[in-house]
Design a protein around this motif. Structure first.
Motif, PDB file in Angstrom:
ATOM      1  N   GLU A  86       0.814  -1.209   0.000  1.00 22.75           N
ATOM      2  CA  GLU A  86       0.000   0.000   0.000  1.00 22.75           C
ATOM      3  C   GLU A  86       0.848   1.260   0.000  1.00 22.75           C
ATOM      4  O   GLU A  86       0.506   2.247  -0.637  1.00 22.75           O
ATOM      5  N   GLU A 120       1.981   1.831  -3.474  1.00 20.48           N
ATOM      6  CA  GLU A 120       0.888   2.335  -4.320  1.00 20.48           C
ATOM      7  C   GLU A 120       0.536   3.772  -3.972  1.00 20.48           C
ATOM      8  O   GLU A 120       0.211   4.575  -4.843  1.00 20.48           O
ATOM      9  N   ALA A 121       0.619   4.092  -2.670  1.00 18.08           N
ATOM     10  CA  ALA A 121       0.325   5.459  -2.255  1.00 18.08           C
ATOM     11  C   ALA A 121       1.371   6.417  -2.829  1.00 18.08           C
ATOM     12  O   ALA A 121       1.032   7.505  -3.314  1.00 18.08           O
ATOM     13  N   ALA A 169       3.075   6.009  -5.569  1.00 20.32           N
ATOM     14  CA  ALA A 169       2.782   6.131  -6.997  1.00 20.32           C
ATOM     15  C   ALA A 169       1.647   7.129  -7.211  1.00 20.32           C
ATOM     16  O   ALA A 169       1.687   7.953  -8.126  1.00 20.32           O
ATOM     17  N   GLY A 170       0.633   7.074  -6.330  1.00 18.32           N
ATOM     18  CA  GLY A 170      -0.503   7.980  -6.449  1.00 18.32           C
ATOM     19  C   GLY A 170      -0.102   9.428  -6.191  1.00 18.32           C
ATOM     20  O   GLY A 170      -0.557  10.345  -6.869  1.00 18.32           O
TER      21      GLY A 170
END
Lengths: 501, 305
Positions: A360, A363-364, A366-367
């Motif tokens: 996570e 992914e965070a 990347a966001g």
């Protein structure tokens, strides 16, 4: 018909009761996120493997849970010249196979990783050793290449292995059948399934209370928590912060938390993507990273942002350095100046199953980076794959998300291995930094060293060779009746566990 | 086949309503479909999914990729503490679940239809050849089918997907190539009976080439079976794609897919179950609708299949 129903009820009730009744009081099962990489202590350098091995092997000097150094296999150590340490060994200690511990084993243990053909990931750290001299059976002298004040700290990490056993057997056999002096003997290892240990009744610190230990790798967080809740395992690592509430209401389970010596970062390799060779792009990435948001919302506040890649409490860290603020506008400006105003794509290697909510976090990130026009091509790797890529170095893509556990609690650990040493994992080259860190590493004057690390950190802060993220809290889930407190270095020493009756 | 259908319409000829008698058969079938509530609902669901897939960018209230950690794991509108503007709630990274479901429909439909086209093409060609020519061609092709079928479909797909690069096109190709056998077998069996019929013999006597026989005389007569299998396998392919995405082997992780969404919610089953359950319901409804429609279609087109 009635009888049948009653029988069914009884059978069901038995199903519920029997497994707990059959549980052996002096056996425990520990679920880690990953399996051991190798059981040869000199062919691994990841925390969970070290955690398992710390039950089978001992070190010359022991680091206590509050991180002080105290005698281990060596009763005494002393700096007798600038580059010579003399250590006195305890007498009467034997390895699990009956071999007696002598100075020759220490010499073998400290010189073996220097052999390049071994392929040890620890070799660069052992290179400080010039030579190990056996004075008599229980006295050794370690000669270092330069004055090296951190040797005792290093000796608290390096496991002592039996020379005869390692020389008589095939390396592949040894790496699956460890023999040490530790509190537990090795029983069996079924890769990716379980690793069993049994108490060493002759342990020199006294026989441990828990008789049988099983380590199980369970990479999936929710599966790990479910296994604990179902009573299949007794202790688990990395409980996600958002599941702590369930433990508050459970009467036989508890959460135990400790500020970790591990910190998380993203390594940037400018040789694999020319955009990352531009300091403006690297600074932009740091400005675009909203660490407080990750800590607050992914970890429910349990963690602390770091400004430079060093853990809090590390010698040489100036804790007054302010982290880069989250400033997406500044990030966009810097990217535009560097010629990437229209966007940029970078690849990232990130592990799953190793660190708290690691997938996570990746992914965070990347966001967050997407908001300033940076597209991240994310490779989520199983830990064994991530580790293999990391070891190889060349196999990593241009950025990688990882954690670093500072074991010496001295700035030298990260600054030398990661930035000054060549080649390093991000192929970072800065002559001024190398000069500062190399000088600091060989100086015996602590004030001068602190000064040099201050200068080195100023360069790193400006240059951003890594994106500094946060220092996490390690959250363990345990059966309430286990007497055990977690260590900040993620080692689980089973001999310190007892079961309340 | 044609005779048997005419026989079933005989009793209707006796009914007093004149219009009914004169309506063409396809219209009667269509009405029968629409009067069946299950079929009607299935049709509505499927139409909705297709509309979502086609018009995804227009329909989505939010960017499906846009994260907002502040809004992570907000529940759907019928639960407490929901966030206005996010009717189906948000996932672990604060992305809008509704928008991701809508974009996920795209992947599901593309994979379902794309894979079926590839399977159908390979399977039908193999079946036509094997059935029409017989002899060693039949033996070789059918043993190939046996070999292919000895390896479970999903395991083969997982193995191949693990080796090739992650991309939507690769998933479609992998699923398409791995699933041609049922088409091949059914078509071959049909061809075996069709090729013995008088009109084929007649066409051959008139000097038709083999190609002409296969494609203008035999193929139209097996088209009904092909339609039925295609419909039923679309749902299998959608499920297979969801399974691959769940295992992290499907399309790249950044693309929203239903299977990927279910997988991403696993860690939250205890605390935010909707993250997994809502995409799970989407998969369930779509697959069920296609299967029900496929069954209906089979009953209408060929009661013997």
């Amino acid at each position: 018909m009635k009888h049948l129903r009653l029988l069914a009820v009884i059978a069901f009730a038995l199903l519920l009761v029997v497994p707990t009744a059959a549980q052996d009081e002096s056996s425990i099962t520990i679920a880690l996120g990953t399996d051991a990489a190798s059981l040869d202590p000199q062919l691994q350098n990841d925390a969970f493997t070290t955690s398992i091995l710390s039950n089978i092997f001992d070190t010359l000097i022991y680091r206590t849970a509050d991180l002080a150094l105290e005698p281990g296999l060596a009763t005494d150590w002393e700096l007798i010249e600038d580059t010579t340490w003399e250590l006195t060994l305890q007498e009467g200690i034997t390895f699990h196979n009956g071999e007696a511990l002598t100075a020759a084993d220490v010499e073998f243990s400290l010189e073996r990783p220097l052999d390049e053909s071994l392929g040890s990931p620890l070799t660069s750290r052992f290179r400080v050793i010039e030579d190990v001299e056996v004075v008599n059976d229980f006295t050794v002298r370690v000669h270092t290449v330069n004055p090296y004040p951190l040797l005792p700290a290093r000796l608290s990490e390096w496991f002592i292995i039996p020379q005869d056993y390692f020389e008589a057997n095939d390396p592949a056999f040894v790496s699956e059948n460890p023999v040490g002096t530790g509190a537990y003997r090795f029983v069996e290892w079924v890769r990716d399934d379980h690793l069993d240990l049994v108490a060493n009744e002759d342990y020199w610190r006294g026989a441990p209370e828990i008789q049988n230990v099983r380590f199980r790798p369970i990479p999936e967080t929710s599966t790990r928590v479910a296994a604990l809740q179902a009573g299949d395992v007794d202790l688990i690592t990395n409980v996600p912060a958002f599941r702590q509430a369930e433990f508050e209401t459970a009467d036989n389970l508890e959460i135990r938390t400790v500020p970790s010596t591990f910190f998380q970062y993203v390594g940037l390799d400018g040789t694999k993507n020319e955009a990352l060779a531009d300091v403006r792009v690297r600074q932009a990435l740091q400005y675009a990273t909203n660490v407080p948001e990750i800590i607050e919302f992914l970890f429910d506040g349990s963690g602390a942002q770091i400004a430079v890649p060093l853990a809090f409490g590390t010698f040489g860290l100036d804790e007054s350095i302010e982290p880069y603020p989250y400033d997406p506008d500044r990030a966009r400006e810097l990217l535009a100046e560097a010629g990437y105003g229209d966007g940029l794509t970078i690849a990232m290697d990130a592990p799953t199953g190793r660190y708290a909510q690691d997938r996570e976090v990746a992914e965070a990130l990347a966001g967050q980076w997407a908001q300033v026009g940076i597209t991240v091509d994310l490779n989520i790797n199983a830990w064994a794959d991530q580790l293999a890529r990391y070891r190889d170095g060349d196999a990593l893509v241009e950025t990688h998300f990882m954690g670093w556990g500072t074991s010496t609690f001295d700035a030298d650990d990260v600054l030398f291995s990661a930035f000054a040493n060549r080649p390093n994992k991000t192929n970072y080259i800065n002559d001024e930094l190398t000069e500062l860190v190399t000088t600091a590493r060989t100086s015996l004057d602590q004030e001068e060293r602190a000064e040099l690390y201050g200068q080195a950190l100023a360069i790193i802060y400006e240059e951003v060779p890594w994106i500094s993220l946060f220092q996490q809290f390690d959250i363990y889930g345990v059966r309430s009746d286990l007497n055990w407190q977690p260590r900040p270095d993620q080692k689980i020493e089973v001999r310190t566990i007892s079961i309340e009756s | 086949m044609a005779e048997s259908l005419q026989q079933t319409t005989v009793p209707q000829l006796a009914t007093p309503h004149a219009e009914r008698r004169t309506r063409p058969r396809w219209q009667q079938n269509l009405f029968a479909l629409l009067y069946d509530p299950v079929t009607l609902i299935s049709l509505i669901v499927l139409t909705a999914v297709i509309v979502m897939a086609v018009a995804a960018p227009v329909l989505t209230p939010h960017d499906p990729e846009l994260q907002s950690l502040r809004l992570r794991t907000r529940p759907p509108f019928w639960l407490m503490n929901n966030e206005p503007g996010y009717p189906l709630g948000t996932d672990a990274l604060g992305r809008d679940i509704l928008s991701r479901i809508i974009f996920g429909a795209r992947v599901s439909m593309l994979v379902g239809i794309g894979a079926v086209i590839i399977q159908g093409t390979i399977g039908v060609l193999v079946g036509l050849m094997a059935g029409f020519f017989g002899g060693w061609i039949d033996t070789v092709l059918m043993r190939l089918a046996d070999i292919q079928q000895a390896i479970p479909f999903l395991i083969l797909a997982v193995a191949v997907a693990a080796v090739v690069d992650q991309s939507l096109l690769n998933v479609i190709i992998v699923l398409g190539v791995a699933g041609w056998v049922p088409y091949g077998r059914v078509v071959r069996a049909e061809v075996l009976s069709v090729r013995e019929r008088e009109f084929v013999t007649a066409a051959r006597a008139l000097g038709s080439s083999n190609l002409r026989l296969i494609f203008t005389h035999i193929l139209p007569n097996v088209a009904a079976s092909i339609t039925v299998i295609s419909t039923l396998t679309i749902s299998t392919m959608i499920l297979a794609e969801a399974s691959l995405s769940f295992l992290g082997l499907g399309v790249p992780p950044s693309t929203p897919t239903w299977g990927g969404m279910v997988a991403a919610g696993r860690d939250y089953l205890a605390t935010a179950a909707w993250v997994s359950i809502i995409p799970g319901i989407a998969i369930f409804l779509t697959v069920l609708s296609i299967n029900l429609l496929g069954d209906k279609l089979r009953a209408l087109l060929d009661p013997t299949l």
